[in-house]
Design a protein around this motif. Structure first.
Motif, PDB file in Angstrom:
ATOM      1  N   THR A  72       0.828  -1.207   0.000  1.00 46.67           N
ATOM      2  CA  THR A  72       0.000   0.000   0.000  1.00 46.67           C
ATOM      3  C   THR A  72       0.861   1.255   0.000  1.00 46.67           C
ATOM      4  O   THR A  72       0.583   2.227  -0.728  1.00 46.67           O
ATOM      5  CB  THR A  72      -0.926   0.012   1.230  1.00 46.67           C
ATOM      6  N   PHE A  73       1.911   1.233   0.798  1.00 45.91           N
ATOM      7  CA  PHE A  73       2.848   2.362   0.880  1.00 45.91           C
ATOM      8  C   PHE A  73       3.471   2.632  -0.489  1.00 45.91           C
ATOM      9  O   PHE A  73       3.532   3.777  -0.957  1.00 45.91           O
ATOM     10  CB  PHE A  73       3.923   2.044   1.918  1.00 45.91           C
ATOM     11  N   LEU A  75       2.357   1.730  -3.536  1.00 49.22           N
ATOM     12  CA  LEU A  75       1.375   2.177  -4.521  1.00 49.22           C
ATOM     13  C   LEU A  75       0.979   3.628  -4.299  1.00 49.22           C
ATOM     14  O   LEU A  75       0.706   4.362  -5.257  1.00 49.22           O
ATOM     15  CB  LEU A  75       0.150   1.262  -4.492  1.00 49.22           C
ATOM     16  N   ASN A  76       0.967   4.068  -3.043  1.00 46.88           N
ATOM     17  CA  ASN A  76       0.688   5.481  -2.751  1.00 46.88           C
ATOM     18  C   ASN A  76       1.786   6.385  -3.307  1.00 46.88           C
ATOM     19  O   ASN A  76       1.509   7.467  -3.841  1.00 46.88           O
ATOM     20  CB  ASN A  76       0.546   5.694  -1.247  1.00 46.88           C
ATOM     21  N   ILE A  77       3.035   5.956  -3.171  1.00 41.55           N
ATOM     22  CA  ILE A  77       4.159   6.727  -3.721  1.00 41.55           C
ATOM     23  C   ILE A  77       4.001   6.852  -5.239  1.00 41.55           C
ATOM     24  O   ILE A  77       4.135   7.936  -5.820  1.00 41.55           O
ATOM     25  CB  ILE A  77       5.510   6.057  -3.380  1.00 41.55           C
ATOM     26  N   LYS A  79       1.301   6.489  -7.100  1.00 43.25           N
ATOM     27  CA  LYS A  79       0.120   7.275  -7.467  1.00 43.25           C
ATOM     28  C   LYS A  79       0.404   8.770  -7.333  1.00 43.25           C
ATOM     29  O   LYS A  79       0.068   9.567  -8.239  1.00 43.25           O
ATOM     30  CB  LYS A  79      -1.060   6.884  -6.579  1.00 43.25           C
ATOM     31  N   LYS A  80       1.032   9.172  -6.217  1.00 44.77           N
ATOM     32  CA  LYS A  80       1.343  10.587  -5.996  1.00 44.77           C
ATOM     33  C   LYS A  80       2.255  11.143  -7.082  1.00 44.77           C
ATOM     34  O   LYS A  80       2.147  12.301  -7.481  1.00 44.77           O
ATOM     35  CB  LYS A  80       2.024  10.775  -4.632  1.00 44.77           C
ATOM     36  N   SER A  82       2.750   9.872 -10.232  1.00 50.46           N
ATOM     37  CA  SER A  82       2.479   9.344 -11.573  1.00 50.46           C
ATOM     38  C   SER A  82       2.510  10.427 -12.654  1.00 50.46           C
ATOM     39  O   SER A  82       2.734  10.127 -13.837  1.00 50.46           O
ATOM     40  CB  SER A  82       1.122   8.630 -11.591  1.00 50.46           C
ATOM     41  N   ASN A  93       1.259   5.027 -13.640  1.00 48.78           N
ATOM     42  CA  ASN A  93      -0.196   4.863 -13.566  1.00 48.78           C
ATOM     43  C   ASN A  93      -0.669   3.487 -14.033  1.00 48.78           C
ATOM     44  O   ASN A  93      -1.833   3.124 -13.841  1.00 48.78           O
ATOM     45  CB  ASN A  93      -0.899   5.968 -14.368  1.00 48.78           C
ATOM     46  N   THR A 129       9.414  13.824  -8.003  1.00 48.02           N
ATOM     47  CA  THR A 129       8.291  13.760  -7.072  1.00 48.02           C
ATOM     48  C   THR A 129       7.368  14.959  -7.293  1.00 48.02           C
ATOM     49  O   THR A 129       7.810  16.003  -7.772  1.00 48.02           O
ATOM     50  CB  THR A 129       8.787  13.788  -5.609  1.00 48.02           C
ATOM     51  N   ASP A 154       7.807  14.925   3.054  1.00 52.02           N
ATOM     52  CA  ASP A 154       7.295  13.615   3.470  1.00 52.02           C
ATOM     53  C   ASP A 154       8.427  12.731   3.974  1.00 52.02           C
ATOM     54  O   ASP A 154       8.275  12.000   4.962  1.00 52.02           O
ATOM     55  CB  ASP A 154       6.589  12.918   2.298  1.00 52.02           C
ATOM     56  N   ARG A 387       6.633   2.395   6.812  1.00 53.70           N
ATOM     57  CA  ARG A 387       6.075   3.577   6.153  1.00 53.70           C
ATOM     58  C   ARG A 387       7.134   4.637   5.857  1.00 53.70           C
ATOM     59  O   ARG A 387       6.811   5.799   5.649  1.00 53.70           O
ATOM     60  CB  ARG A 387       4.951   4.167   7.010  1.00 53.70           C
TER      61      ARG A 387
END
Length: 623
Positions: A72-73, A75-77, A79-80, A82, A93, A129, A154, A387
């Motif tokens: 999950t961690f 995939l969040n990176i 997605k943010k 992409s 993506n 990023t 972050d 995380r």
């Protein structure tokens, strides 16, 4: 009605203040606190307690489902990021799982990012990023090539929340409750030289001066205006000495903390004199403005009684000196593994007897890697922070491959070692960070690791793969063996192929390491050169004795070295070269001059990689 409300507020606030005063009164306090700094110290400690307790609880929960949290961690990176230039190029993506990611994205090294970092330095945004870096952090360069690593908010927040606050909370409130106090600490820092990129981004070491923590430190704020590192260290130690109630000593590495006591042993007479007179010595390399500020602080409370107490203790010698001059010192904090292990041993055995030496955080310029929930154990081991980074692992037998298949955390075997590959919050994707770790055990489903060595520090001439840990074990087995009286100060190594870089006219270099002068090295078996500093100069004949003993000891700890050595094998006997006392202190100064490393980041390399480094040690040999 309003009167009752006002009365209630007054009673409530008054009760709250009384509660705070009562809590403060119960704790050991530094007499050098002002009322303001005391309150700030108290409330920040409470904030750290609350933040750390929350993060510690979340960390414990995360370790019970480590694979899912990591995916999950990750995939969040993705997605943010992409829609960044990098994310579009590598089609973030389209990635829907961690396995997709490892299948389509290559394993990377720094060269992969250099062009992107150059764009960031020029002021371009949305490159690696979606969050613009607040600085470009310079890696130390003492154990490899120096690099510029982007740092995002972050990334820094994860370090504070899951590293600093969890480590401090767990150490202060669970493991060492006596450390939950309002004493001041000696925190070793040096104001770094920061420059700016073309696009206005700060460039400097990731370990910046702790300006927000000065209320809790023995060092005065004016220290930030001292560019000279020796003068800065003098001020650090002097103002720590005047505070009998010092609570902790904090440093990045055990090497630097060890240096404090070596420095103190050489300079205590001057410092005691300064405290007695209430005036800093005239020869210290500082500006008139800094001198004036320091003298004001010293003259406020010239302390002849403290000076006499210190003088009496120093005259007795330095065994166990920390607890004798700071009777309420709760702990000393610094990295103790890898190249720092030798200094940690010397601290424990000589200067810190009875004082806890602990390391709570395993981090790098790239970010937080893990946190130590067992800080009082001799061997520092760290729970990976789920995380902070996405972790992959390369089995050691595949580290020579350009694109090796990696393992996820749940696929690891306790007792085995792996090279770390990380994806970070600041724009590094499947990045070979260079660290090799051993999996000690699992905490719930999360790996607990022990740092072993940096890949660039591996001695490997004929696939024998002698690690820093192996060499250190062999050295300690010889120098601490029965009947030996050597005081082991420091060491570094080189592979003999490095000799080919030395000018042929410098025959004394070859004589130094016991080789006949040759026009070239064709046909000569390769060997290790061990530059070793002992507590005093020794007879040069001892080089050969130590060489044989160490060669034998290394055969015992590294079976592959034994195979290459036995039966007239392809590696020759290693050569020990004893260097003059003080050589490694000079080498430290040498590194600060020739590399971009900051004092706060400095690590002594255990493998020399340049002609200049080799020449330095040959010129400081005991011959």
């Amino acid at each position: 009605m309003m009167l009752y409300i006002s009365l209630f507020v007054v009673i409530f606030v008054g009760g709250l203040l009384l509660s705070v005063v009562a809590q403060i009164w119960k704790k050991r306090r530094s007499k050098f606190h002002s009322a303001r700094s005391l309150l700030v110290h108290f409330f920040i400690n409470r904030f750290v307690y609350l933040l750390g307790a929350r993060a510690r609880g979340r960390l414990e929960k995360d370790t019970k489902s480590f694979p899912q949290v990591q995916e999950t961690f990750l995939l969040n990176i993705l997605k943010k990021n992409s829609k960044t230039r990098y994310g579009r190029e590598f089609k973030f993506n389209e990635i829907t799982s961690r396995r997709d990611f490892t299948d389509v994205h290559p394993i990377t090294k720094y060269d992969h990012y250099k062009a992107f970092v150059d764009e960031i330095a020029q002021g371009k945004t949305n490159v690696l990023t979606n969050q613009d870096p607040w600085m470009l952090a310079v890696t130390s360069g003492t154990t490899g090539k120096s690099c510029l690593i982007p740092k995002t908010r972050d990334n820094s927040r994860a370090f504070v929340e899951y590293g600093f606050s969890v480590g401090l909370y767990h150490t202060l409130f669970n493991v060492l409750p006596q450390a939950d106090n309002l004493q001041k600490s000696l925190k070793l820092f040096h104001a770094p030289q920061v420059r700016y990129s073309e696009g206005g981004i700060p460039i400097g070491p990731s370990t910046l001066a702790p300006s927000l923590q000065l209320h809790a430190l023995s060092t005065p704020r004016v220290h930030l205006d001292v560019p000279s590192e020796p003068a800065g260290l003098y001020i650090h130690v002097l103002f720590a000495l005047r505070d009998r109630d010092l609570g902790a000593i904090l440093g990045n590495f055990a090497f630097w903390i060890h240096g404090v006591f070596v420095f103190l042993e050489k300079n205590w007479k001057l410092m005691v004199q300064d405290l007695e007179k209430g005036e800093i010595n005239a020869d210290l390399e500082i500006t008139d403005g800094v001198r004036t500020e320091l003298n004001k602080l010293l003259k406020l409370k010239p302390d002849k009684q403290r000076a006499n107490e210190l003088r009496e203790e120093f005259q007795k010698g330095f065994d166990g000196i920390a607890r004798r001059i700071w009777p309420h010192l709760a702990y000393v904090h610094g990295v103790m593994s890898g190249s720092s292990e030798l200094y940690a041993m010397q601290l424990r055995e000589r200067y810190l007897k009875g004082v806890a030496l602990c390391s709570t955080i395993y981090g790098a310029t790239e970010g937080l890697i893990g946190v130590n929930l067992w800080p009082l154990t001799t061997e520092s081991c760290y729970l990976l922070a789920p995380r902070s980074m996405f972790f992959e692992f390369i089995p050691l037998e595949r580290t020579h491959e350009q694109q090796p298949k990696t393992l996820f955390g749940e696929e690891l075997e306790p007792g085995c070692s792996y090279e770390l590959v990380v994806t970070t919050l600041s724009g590094l994707y499947r990045y070979r960070i260079g660290d090799v770790v051993k999996v000690v055990r699992f905490h719930n489903s999360c790996p607990v690791v022990e740092f072993q060595y940096r890949q660039g520090q591996l001695l490997n001439m004929r696939s024998e793969k002698t690690t820093e840990t192996m060499m250190y074990e062999a050295l300690t087995n010889v120098l601490r063996g029965k009947g030996e009286k050597f005081n082991f100060v420091d060491y570094t190594c080189a592979e003999s192929i490095l000799l080919e870089l030395i000018p042929k006219k410098m025959d004394f270099v070859l004589e130094t390491i016991g080789q006949k002068c040759k026009a070239d090295f064709d046909g000569v078996k390769p060997f290790y050169i061990i530059f070793l500093e002992l507590s005093a100069t020794r007879d040069s004949k001892e080089n050969e004795v130590l060489s044989r003993k160490l060669d034998h000891a290394l055969c015992e700890v590294n079976p592959f070295y034994l195979i290459r050595r036995e039966n007239g094998g392809c590696i020759d006997t290693l050569k020990v070269c004893l260097v003059q006392p003080g050589t490694f202190q000079k080498f430290r100064d040498f590194l600060l001059k020739v590399t971009p490393t900051a004092v706060n980041q400095l690590k002594i390399p255990r493998k020399l990689t340049s002609k200049e480094q080799l020449m330095f040690f040959c010129e400081n040999s005991g011959h």
